[in-house]
Scaffold this motif. Sequence first.
Motif, short mmCIF file in Angstrom:
data_model
loop_
_atom_site.label_atom_id
_atom_site.label_comp_id
_atom_site.label_asym_id
_atom_site.label_seq_id
_atom_site.Cartn_x
_atom_site.Cartn_y
_atom_site.Cartn_z
N HIS A 192 -70.26 -36.89 28.08
CA HIS A 192 -68.59 -37.11 28.27
C HIS A 192 -67.71 -36.83 29.12
O HIS A 192 -67.59 -36.33 30.02
CB HIS A 192 -68.89 -35.62 26.87
N TYR A 193 -66.63 -37.01 29.10
CA TYR A 193 -65.14 -37.69 30.12
C TYR A 193 -64.05 -37.29 29.63
O TYR A 193 -63.81 -38.22 28.59
CB TYR A 193 -66.21 -39.34 30.32
N GLN A 194 -63.70 -35.99 30.01
CA GLN A 194 -62.84 -35.99 29.92
C GLN A 194 -61.73 -36.32 31.21
O GLN A 194 -62.13 -35.79 32.36
CB GLN A 194 -61.92 -34.52 29.42
N LYS A 244 -63.61 -33.99 34.27
CA LYS A 244 -64.20 -33.41 33.76
C LYS A 244 -66.00 -34.23 33.23
O LYS A 244 -65.38 -34.93 31.63
CB LYS A 244 -64.34 -32.06 32.25
N ALA A 248 -55.53 -35.98 28.84
CA ALA A 248 -55.48 -36.49 27.66
C ALA A 248 -56.34 -36.77 26.67
O ALA A 248 -57.04 -36.72 26.02
CB ALA A 248 -53.68 -35.58 27.61
N GLU A 249 -57.17 -37.99 27.72
CA GLU A 249 -57.77 -38.44 27.38
C GLU A 249 -59.47 -38.05 27.48
O GLU A 249 -59.52 -37.53 28.61
CB GLU A 249 -58.04 -40.02 27.86
N GLN A 250 -59.99 -38.84 25.37
CA GLN A 250 -61.37 -38.36 25.62
C GLN A 250 -62.72 -39.17 25.48
O GLN A 250 -62.37 -40.63 24.87
CB GLN A 250 -61.35 -37.40 24.81
N VAL A 251 -63.04 -39.60 26.53
CA VAL A 251 -64.50 -40.70 26.42
C VAL A 251 -65.78 -39.84 26.38
O VAL A 251 -66.26 -38.85 26.51
CB VAL A 251 -64.65 -41.80 27.34
N ASP A 252 -66.60 -40.59 24.76
CA ASP A 252 -67.81 -40.10 24.17
C ASP A 252 -68.61 -41.27 24.66
O ASP A 252 -68.39 -42.77 24.40
CB ASP A 252 -67.05 -40.27 22.87
N GLU A 304 -69.02 -34.05 31.51
CA GLU A 304 -70.48 -32.73 30.89
C GLU A 304 -71.88 -34.04 30.60
O GLU A 304 -71.13 -34.83 29.53
CB GLU A 304 -70.02 -32.63 29.47
N THR A 309 -66.67 -31.35 37.56
CA THR A 309 -64.91 -31.12 37.03
C THR A 309 -64.83 -31.83 38.60
O THR A 309 -65.13 -31.59 39.58
CB THR A 309 -65.05 -29.67 37.17
#
Lengths: 244, 231
Positions: A57-59, A3, A62-66, A5, A23
């Motif tokens: 923002h990149y998901q 995903k 379960a990993e989140q990247v800002d 954003e 997505t």
Amino acid sequence: MIKLEHVDKQYRDHHALNDINLTFEANQTTVILGPSGAGKSTLLRSLNLLERPQSGHYQIGAEQVDFSQEIPTKLVLKVRRMTGMVFQSWNLFPHLTIMQNITEGPIHVLNQSKAQAEQKALELLEEVGLADTKDRYPSQLSGGQQQRISICRALAMDPEYILFDEPTSALDPELEAQVLRVLLKLAQQQQSMIVVTHNIEFARRVADKIVFLEDGKIEFEGTVDEFFNHPTQRIHEFLTGMEF
Amino acid sequence: MWDIIVSSTPEIVWAGIKYTIPLAVISFIIGFIIAVFTAIVRITTPKGNPVVLFFWRLLKWFLNFYVWLFRSTPLLVQLFIIFFGLPNAGIQFNAFTAGIITFSLNTGAYCSETIRGAISSIPDSQWEAAYSIGMTHRQVLFRIIFPQALRVALPPLSNSFIGLVKDTSLASSITILEMFMVSQQITAKNYEPLLMYSIVAAVYAVFCTVLTILQHYLEKRMSRYVQVTGE
């Protein structure tokens, strides 16, 4: 699922990615189309963190990247393990044999045993019909063969997604078909794939979803049927522009 | 004349085995390690906190200075400063150690540029491909880039090594009894400078020829993966 954003990347005089919201579903093939310089490769490379957007923002899973923050090295390595990459000019390691090219990552990144990695590599090589090349060096193979090997290299890491950056643009039609057949097979096996390509026929036949990018913006996002049968004015121009 | 050749050649070759070859081999190994370290530091910009960055920059500056210094001054002068000069500052080495230190630092400075260039010559796409399978910076550098760079660097490195073998003749000026020094001593006794210096020249040539053959062998070995084939 991947995903994105509000992902944004600007060069000094060029807006490469302009507020991208997207997505990518798992077990689907998403094809990214668009004219040259639209930002397709930049978008794809951002998913592998070879390119760093300035914000957004990149998901992935379960990993989140800002993107507006410095990304910790650990997270970078994790995201890269989840996203295999196949390059336009394959970029195999010339000093390693075909077998070593494929097992390099599993052995040294995933810490698999040599035997285990080689067995998996052989299975993959058989899948793409190149088992007999395992002891040769990349320079001894044709471009189409090298590209199929590089797909094996990506698959050997067992990534969630495989990203293809114009995988057939450097190949003549016959070799291109060899590579596309492998992609088709992967799509049928429900491998999650994101493919940047100029091959419209491939998009028509294989894609679950099409994204059309222009000037760093998403112009269209939808099904194959919508894209080809109910195109917007701009997509109609794009498609007819390719006929002669 | 034949008598002189037969009697003095073994003496000269023996000096070569005892001093010339150890000086050249040990200095080159140390020099190579210095060169790899220097090259890698100079092409790397670490991420991290400002303190680490500050010291890294300091180290970089120091290594730049080192490379500049040893490439900008004559080797003979460097030998003299380290062997005859430093004792005045309270730092004393025996002649052999002073020779090793000078030759290592000198070779290291030149070879660091060779290696830096060779690493830069490997296309970015190789870094990207290796990063894309999740390798760390260090893994990419030592497993993917360095082996390829070494192949590129081999001819200029061989040049440096062969140059070093001949440059060890300068060690005679800091009292090391290497081949050239021995030939001078024999000349002082038999007054045959043309013959003696020709003999020592021939021995240097033999040593360097062996190295050249070794270079060709290594080049062939390291290039086994480079082939020109059609599609």
